[in-house]
Design a protein around this motif. Structure first.
Motif: not given
Ligand code: ATP
Ligand code: MG
Lengths: 317, 219
Positions: B42, B86, B162
């Motif tokens: 990330s 994410q 992500d």
């Protein structure tokens, strides 16, 4: 399927005008939804703004009405300005001309030091005193008479005269007029002081309201920044919000001031009966009302600008 | 398109997230980024977006050093990048359609164009029928697909994703990969961070492997 090569997001695709329109339509839409999500807060704040703005506006209304109407109780008014005795005569005629260009319907007469002395000599009692003096102690004077009695005009003339460097003393013919003008001056400085306080208060109230609105949108602002939103883009809806709060407050203040004027009119009518005169309370003009709304709205926008900028900086995004 | 030259990044004294990372991603290339949890995947994406700045080395995206960008140029830079986070990062007070529209509104697209593109993007991820729903009424996998639609809606030059398939079954994952594949074929550079071994083995692309912030392999 992606239609073609990835294209650069482009503002050039639409005209500047439609772009601006769209920006503001978007911001306005967000303002409406913000107000809808907290209608009570928004209307309470607008009301507070309105009451605050009404205070100086009402004082202004009183002052304006006193000026226009009280003059009618009096006959012509006379203003005398005294100058040093050695002031050249052509300077006095210059001043006299200057007054004529600024005011219509006035009559300016000039009393030279010699003339003043002659006038005094006619009054026998002063003869002895005057004879004992070496030179003429009397000042030169200009006497301004207005055709139509108006306190407002008298005030303006007084102001022009006081602004002259050479003038030593300006006197109004009647004591009551002098007193009235003194009161009006007090009222005006009160209005100015109150206006400053109210502007400061509005900046705080609106700034605080917009600031907490920004705080509530912190997460949204963070996400907008991640997708490339500029500071201006983030700021815009909040500026609209502050501007709308100010404008709504201003509009309400116009209504409140008009209501106050109406009440004042009823009281004035009773007073007019006693004086056997006739005065009607005149409300604020169309232009004055519009100015009040615009001013209040601009203060709202300004307060919002500072509040958002400070908040965004504190988020460190 | 994207160039890392000995990039290091630390989140605080002694908190090294990346150490001397170097790699390149070309135009029209799809690259996987993998590694254990906490490896720094990330962080790589955040650096490219300019959400963090590297403490050492050079990071160049589309010929400009991210470090040199002014505040407003950084905003323009981010508009060229479509990103899938994410943790979705959807706005919960507006509909799915409005969420997808966000990058277009930021780039000030005309309203009609926004509507058209939003519907096209939602259609690609199979969620056109959810356009008016609030994101909270969607399953986690559906929310992830909304995030993907939002990432591709502005047809960016670069897509960063992500864990885009973290909550998706194999069939949906394959669907999403084919969406990315379409963009790759028209010249978009795509970087997908994932530790989904199934995804990595099924779709063969160059894979960058991070290990405690160091690039262990690039194959
Ligand atoms: N905001 C932060 N502040 C401090 N340390 C951080 C921060 N974000 C990440 N880190 C640390 O940096 C390292 C790399 O984090 P990163 O989020 O890049 O890992 P990741 O590979 O994406 O992991 P995952 O697969 O779990 O998402 C980790 O050790 C993490 O603890
Ligand atoms: Mg991660």
């Amino acid at each position: 399927m992606p239609n073609s090569r990835p294209s650069v997001p482009s503002q050039a695709k639409q005209s500047l005008m439609s772009l601006l329109l769209q920006r503001h339509a978007d911001a306005a839409r967000q303002t409406v939804s913000r107000i809808r999500s907290g209608p009570l807060t928004a209307s309470l704040i607008s009301l507070v703004i309105a009451v605050a703005v009404t205070l100086p506006a009402s004082l202004l209304l009183i002052s304006l009405n006193l000026q226009t109407h009280l003059g009618k109780l009096n006959e012509t008014s006379e203003i005398t300005a005294y100058f040093p005795s050695d002031l050249p005569e052509n300077r006095l005629s210059e001043i006299s001309e200057h007054l004529h260009t600024q005011f219509v319907g006035i009559e300016v007469s000039y009393v030279s030091t010699a003339l003043a002395l002659a006038q005094l000599n006619e009054v026998g009692a002063f003869q002895l005193i005057l004879d004992s003096l070496d030179n003429n102690p009397l000042p030169a004077a200009l006497i301004v008479r207005t055709d139509e009695p108006s306190v407002a005009t008298a005030r303006k003339i007084e102001k022009v005269l006081l602004n002259l460097a050479e003038v030593e003393l300006v006197q109004l013919d009647t004591l009551w007029l002098q007193k009235l003008l003194a009161w009006l001056r007090l009222l005006d400085s009160l209005t100015s002081a109150l206006t400053i306080i109210v502007v400061g208060g509005l900046l705080l109230i609106i700034g605080n309201t917009v600031g907490s609105s920004v705080q509530n949108k912190r997460e949204e602002i963070r996400i907008i920044k991640q997708f490339g939103g500029t500071d201006a883009f983030v700021r815009r809806p909040f500026l609209h919000f502050g501007f709308s709060l100010g404008a709504a407050g201003g509009i309400l203040a116009c209504l409140l001031t008009a209501g106050f004027g109406h009440q004042l009119g009823i009281a004035a009518k009773a007073l007019a009966l006693l004086y056997q005169a006739d005065f009607v309370v005149v409300g604020l003009s169309y232009g004055q009302n519009v100015t009040m709304i615009l001013l209040s709205a601009s203060i709202g926008g300004l307060a919002a600008f500072f509040a958002v900028s400070r908040k965004i900086a504190s988020f460190g995004l | 398109m994207i160039e890392f030259e000995n990039v290091s990044m630390r989140y605080g004294p002694g908190r090294e997230a990346l150490v001397n990372v170097s790699f390149q991603i070309n135009r029209g290339e799809l690259v996987f980024l993998t590694g254990h949890s906490g490896a720094g995947k990330s962080t790589v994406l955040r650096l490219i977006l300019g959400l963090e700045t590297c403490s050492g080395g050079n990071l160049i995206v589309r010929k400009t050093r991210i470090k040199d960008l002014s505040r407003s140029d950084l905003a323009l830079h981010r508009r060229q990048i479509g990103v899938v986070f994410q943790d979705h990062q959807l706005l919960h007070d507006r509909s799915v359609g409005d969420n997808v529209a966000l990058p277009l509104e930021i780039a000030e697209f005309p309203q009609r164009e926004v509507k058209r593109r939003v519907r096209a993007a939602l259609d690609k991820v199979g969620l056109l029928h959810k356009e008016k729903c609030p994101p909270d009424h969607l399953s986690s996998g559906e929310q992830q697909r909304v995030g993907i639609a939002r990432a591709v809606v502005s047809r960016p030059h670069v897509i960063l994703a992500d864990e885009p398939t973290g909550n998706l079954d194999p069939e949906l994952s394959a669907n999403i990969m084919s969406v990315f594949e379409q963009f790759r074929s028209v010249g978009v550079s795509i970087l997908i961070a994932s530790h989904d071994n199934f995804l990595l083995s099924q779709f063969r692309h160059r894979t960058l492997t991070l290990d405690h912030g160091r690039l262990r392999s690039n194959a």
